[in-house]
Design a protein around this motif. Structure first.
Motif, PDB file in Angstrom:
ATOM      1  N   ARG A  13      36.023 -34.062  59.594  1.00  0.00           N
ATOM      2  CA  ARG A  13      34.717 -33.752  60.185  1.00  0.00           C
ATOM      3  C   ARG A  13      34.529 -34.493  61.514  1.00  0.00           C
ATOM      4  O   ARG A  13      33.947 -33.947  62.458  1.00  0.00           O
ATOM      5  N   LYS A  14      35.016 -35.722  61.594  1.00  0.00           N
ATOM      6  CA  LYS A  14      34.937 -36.468  62.860  1.00  0.00           C
ATOM      7  C   LYS A  14      35.734 -35.752  63.954  1.00  0.00           C
ATOM      8  O   LYS A  14      35.276 -35.642  65.106  1.00  0.00           O
ATOM      9  N   ALA A  15      36.904 -35.246  63.582  1.00  0.00           N
ATOM     10  CA  ALA A  15      37.715 -34.504  64.556  1.00  0.00           C
ATOM     11  C   ALA A  15      37.019 -33.209  64.951  1.00  0.00           C
ATOM     12  O   ALA A  15      36.976 -32.846  66.139  1.00  0.00           O
ATOM     13  N   TRP A  16      36.471 -32.481  63.971  1.00  0.00           N
ATOM     14  CA  TRP A  16      35.774 -31.224  64.272  1.00  0.00           C
ATOM     15  C   TRP A  16      34.586 -31.467  65.197  1.00  0.00           C
ATOM     16  O   TRP A  16      34.314 -30.658  66.092  1.00  0.00           O
ATOM     17  N   ALA A  17      33.887 -32.574  64.998  1.00  0.00           N
ATOM     18  CA  ALA A  17      32.736 -32.880  65.847  1.00  0.00           C
ATOM     19  C   ALA A  17      33.168 -33.087  67.292  1.00  0.00           C
ATOM     20  O   ALA A  17      32.499 -32.635  68.231  1.00  0.00           O
ATOM     21  N   LEU A  18      34.291 -33.762  67.486  1.00  0.00           N
ATOM     22  CA  LEU A  18      34.800 -33.969  68.847  1.00  0.00           C
ATOM     23  C   LEU A  18      35.176 -32.645  69.503  1.00  0.00           C
ATOM     24  O   LEU A  18      34.921 -32.437  70.690  1.00  0.00           O
ATOM     25  N   VAL A  19      35.802 -31.757  68.727  1.00  0.00           N
ATOM     26  CA  VAL A  19      36.174 -30.442  69.259  1.00  0.00           C
ATOM     27  C   VAL A  19      34.909 -29.635  69.581  1.00  0.00           C
ATOM     28  O   VAL A  19      34.806 -29.007  70.638  1.00  0.00           O
ATOM     29  N   ALA A  20      33.952 -29.659  68.658  1.00  0.00           N
ATOM     30  CA  ALA A  20      32.720 -28.883  68.835  1.00  0.00           C
ATOM     31  C   ALA A  20      31.924 -29.349  70.044  1.00  0.00           C
ATOM     32  O   ALA A  20      31.271 -28.543  70.718  1.00  0.00           O
ATOM     33  N   GLU A  21      31.970 -30.643  70.329  1.00  0.00           N
ATOM     34  CA  GLU A  21      31.206 -31.197  71.451  1.00  0.00           C
ATOM     35  C   GLU A  21      31.967 -31.146  72.772  1.00  0.00           C
ATOM     36  O   GLU A  21      31.394 -31.433  73.829  1.00  0.00           O
ATOM     37  N   GLY A  22      33.236 -30.788  72.725  1.00  0.00           N
ATOM     38  CA  GLY A  22      34.067 -30.788  73.925  1.00  0.00           C
ATOM     39  C   GLY A  22      33.917 -29.541  74.764  1.00  0.00           C
ATOM     40  O   GLY A  22      33.161 -28.618  74.432  1.00  0.00           O
ATOM     41  N   ASP A  23      34.675 -29.496  75.842  1.00  0.00           N
ATOM     42  CA  ASP A  23      34.617 -28.373  76.780  1.00  0.00           C
ATOM     43  C   ASP A  23      35.750 -27.370  76.577  1.00  0.00           C
ATOM     44  O   ASP A  23      35.760 -26.321  77.224  1.00  0.00           O
ATOM     45  N   ASP A  24      36.695 -27.682  75.711  1.00  0.00           N
ATOM     46  CA  ASP A  24      37.869 -26.833  75.538  1.00  0.00           C
ATOM     47  C   ASP A  24      37.635 -25.777  74.476  1.00  0.00           C
ATOM     48  O   ASP A  24      36.969 -26.020  73.460  1.00  0.00           O
ATOM     49  N   ASP A  25      38.227 -24.607  74.692  1.00  0.00           N
ATOM     50  CA  ASP A  25      38.103 -23.519  73.726  1.00  0.00           C
ATOM     51  C   ASP A  25      38.888 -23.805  72.454  1.00  0.00           C
ATOM     52  O   ASP A  25      38.492 -23.395  71.372  1.00  0.00           O
ATOM     53  N   TRP A  26      40.016 -24.504  72.608  1.00  0.00           N
ATOM     54  CA  TRP A  26      40.888 -24.791  71.475  1.00  0.00           C
ATOM     55  C   TRP A  26      41.361 -26.243  71.513  1.00  0.00           C
ATOM     56  O   TRP A  26      41.431 -26.852  72.581  1.00  0.00           O
ATOM     57  N   ALA A  27      41.696 -26.765  70.333  1.00  0.00           N
ATOM     58  CA  ALA A  27      42.307 -28.089  70.216  1.00  0.00           C
ATOM     59  C   ALA A  27      43.229 -28.073  69.015  1.00  0.00           C
ATOM     60  O   ALA A  27      43.196 -27.151  68.187  1.00  0.00           O
ATOM     61  N   PHE A  28      44.057 -29.105  68.925  1.00  0.00           N
ATOM     62  CA  PHE A  28      44.963 -29.249  67.790  1.00  0.00           C
ATOM     63  C   PHE A  28      44.567 -30.487  67.014  1.00  0.00           C
ATOM     64  O   PHE A  28      44.416 -31.570  67.593  1.00  0.00           O
ATOM     65  N   VAL A  29      44.360 -30.327  65.698  1.00  0.00           N
ATOM     66  CA  VAL A  29      43.991 -31.440  64.820  1.00  0.00           C
ATOM     67  C   VAL A  29      45.198 -31.788  63.967  1.00  0.00           C
ATOM     68  O   VAL A  29      45.848 -30.908  63.380  1.00  0.00           O
ATOM     69  N   ALA A  30      45.524 -33.076  63.913  1.00  0.00           N
ATOM     70  CA  ALA A  30      46.722 -33.521  63.196  1.00  0.00           C
ATOM     71  C   ALA A  30      46.432 -34.750  62.361  1.00  0.00           C
ATOM     72  O   ALA A  30      45.541 -35.551  62.686  1.00  0.00           O
ATOM     73  N   GLU A  31      47.184 -34.903  61.284  1.00  0.00           N
ATOM     74  CA  GLU A  31      47.230 -36.146  60.543  1.00  0.00           C
ATOM     75  C   GLU A  31      48.452 -36.921  61.000  1.00  0.00           C
ATOM     76  O   GLU A  31      49.410 -36.345  61.533  1.00  0.00           O
ATOM     77  N   ASP A  32      48.434 -38.223  60.805  1.00  0.00           N
ATOM     78  CA  ASP A  32      49.405 -39.083  61.486  1.00  0.00           C
ATOM     79  C   ASP A  32      50.771 -39.187  60.825  1.00  0.00           C
ATOM     80  O   ASP A  32      51.641 -39.923  61.291  1.00  0.00           O
ATOM     81  N   ASP A  33      50.998 -38.424  59.737  1.00  0.00           N
ATOM     82  CA  ASP A  33      52.297 -38.521  59.047  1.00  0.00           C
ATOM     83  C   ASP A  33      53.121 -37.249  59.180  1.00  0.00           C
ATOM     84  O   ASP A  33      54.040 -37.025  58.396  1.00  0.00           O
ATOM     85  N   ILE A  34      52.822 -36.405  60.177  1.00  0.00           N
ATOM     86  CA  ILE A  34      53.548 -35.153  60.281  1.00  0.00           C
ATOM     87  C   ILE A  34      54.835 -35.310  61.077  1.00  0.00           C
ATOM     88  O   ILE A  34      54.973 -36.199  61.913  1.00  0.00           O
ATOM     89  N   HIS A  35      55.764 -34.424  60.770  1.00  0.00           N
ATOM     90  CA  HIS A  35      57.012 -34.290  61.515  1.00  0.00           C
ATOM     91  C   HIS A  35      56.884 -33.027  62.378  1.00  0.00           C
ATOM     92  O   HIS A  35      56.531 -31.966  61.868  1.00  0.00           O
ATOM     93  N   PHE A  36      57.194 -33.141  63.660  1.00  0.00           N
ATOM     94  CA  PHE A  36      57.173 -31.996  64.565  1.00  0.00           C
ATOM     95  C   PHE A  36      58.576 -31.417  64.722  1.00  0.00           C
ATOM     96  O   PHE A  36      59.551 -32.154  64.779  1.00  0.00           O
TER      97      PHE A  36
END
Length: 307
Positions: free
Chosen positions: A93-116
């Motif tokens: 929810r904290k991440a969603w709030a930052l996206v919702a309040e931002g100026d960008d149409d899209w963002a990427f939300v990640a957890e810190d244990d992922i492998h890319f």
């Protein structure tokens, strides 16, 4: 990498006139007491030329009992959430709030244990590859079979985009639009379920209300499902451990027991028996396909190998 980026630009969603050729922001969730995970994540994104914003995770150990009780009242009770799962949802929810309040149409939300995977950076360079009318793109896999639309919504850089139709595990890597972030915030004012249930469950989440696509192959995977998982290391899922302990010993757990467990198992076996017939019917009618979402981590970038 350059070929993948060029292909992404060439297969941009038609009618998507609001995309911009600039890197998306990555909002990644990290506990203050997990510096090892922070180091892992930053090594993963080093050299990607993307903006990373750390979202301090909500610590379940610091949540007051009054807040836990408030969240339990918002839960359906089906998932019998542990404090760690509630804190995880609050972190998203904290991440969603930052996206919702931002100026960008899209963002990427990640957890810190992922492998890319090696081609992850290509998808983070721009949002132009995302078709119009989409709310969320799931970029991860739990390696389980998923029900997906027969129709493909695009093939950026040789990856398929299909609409997700079944509940999937994990909330470790997804693209979310600003509008969807606002809707998720509104929805979770009234509902409390695990983050992946909110995102990807047609019964207990918002999947039926939003257009959610699955990227195939995926470009990220949570450590617990990765072939080279750091078992017992700093990336071991604390939420999974807390969930097991909660259901074993906490009297607040609504884990099914006795007749309730027998009834649940009866209907679960019944659904399993019916599932092959349903799958065959939907596949024949060209409504759905049923596939395991793959990921290729065998070829990594120089940056990832160095990390």
């Amino acid at each position: 990498m350059l070929r993948a980026l060029a292909c992404l630009m060439a297969t941009a969603g038609r009618g998507h006139d609001y995309g911009r050729d600039r890197a998306l922001k990555i909002y990644f969730i990290n506990l203050d007491r997990s510096p090892g995970r922070l180091d892992w994540f930053m090594a993963q994104v080093a050299g990607m030329d993307v903006a990373t914003i750390r979202v301090p995770a909500v610590d379940a150990k610091l949540l007051p009992e009054q807040e836990l009780e408030r969240l339990r009242r918002l839960s359906s009770g089906v998932n019998s959430m542990s404090p760690a799962e509630m804190a995880c949802l609050l972190s998203h929810r904290k991440a969603w709030a930052l996206v919702a309040e931002g100026d960008d149409d899209w963002a990427f939300v990640a957890e810190d244990d992922i492998h890319f995977s090696a081609d992850a950076a290509s998808f983070l360079k721009s949002d132009r590859w995302i078709p119009a009318g989409v709310d969320i793109v799931r970029a991860e896999t739990d390696l389980a079979r998923a029900e997906l639309s027969h129709k493909t919504w695009g093939e950026p850089a040789g990856h398929e985009l299909r609409r997700l139709k079944s509940a999937q595990l994990g909330s470790a890597g997804y693209f979310v639009s600003r509008n969807a972030a606002r809707r998720l915030l509104d929805y979770t004012e009234r509902h409390c379920e695990p983050a992946d249930v909110i995102l990807y469950s047609p019964e207990d989440g918002i999947l039926g209300e939003l257009v959610v696509l699955q990227l195939m192959p995926a470009f990220c995977i949570q450590d617990m499902w990765a072939q080279d998982a750091t078992v017992g290391g700093s990336l071991t899922s604390q939420i999974a451990q807390d969930r097991r302990q909660f259901h074993r010993s906490d009297p607040r757990s609504a884990r099914r027991r006795g007749m309730a467990k027998l009834t649940h198992e009866f209907w679960r076996v019944g659904r399993q028996l019916v599932r092959p017939f349903r799958m065959a019917l939907l596949a024949t009618a060209r409504q759905s396909v049923f596939k395991k979402v793959p990921i290729d981590l065998t070829v990594q970038s120089d940056t990832q190998r160095a990390g």
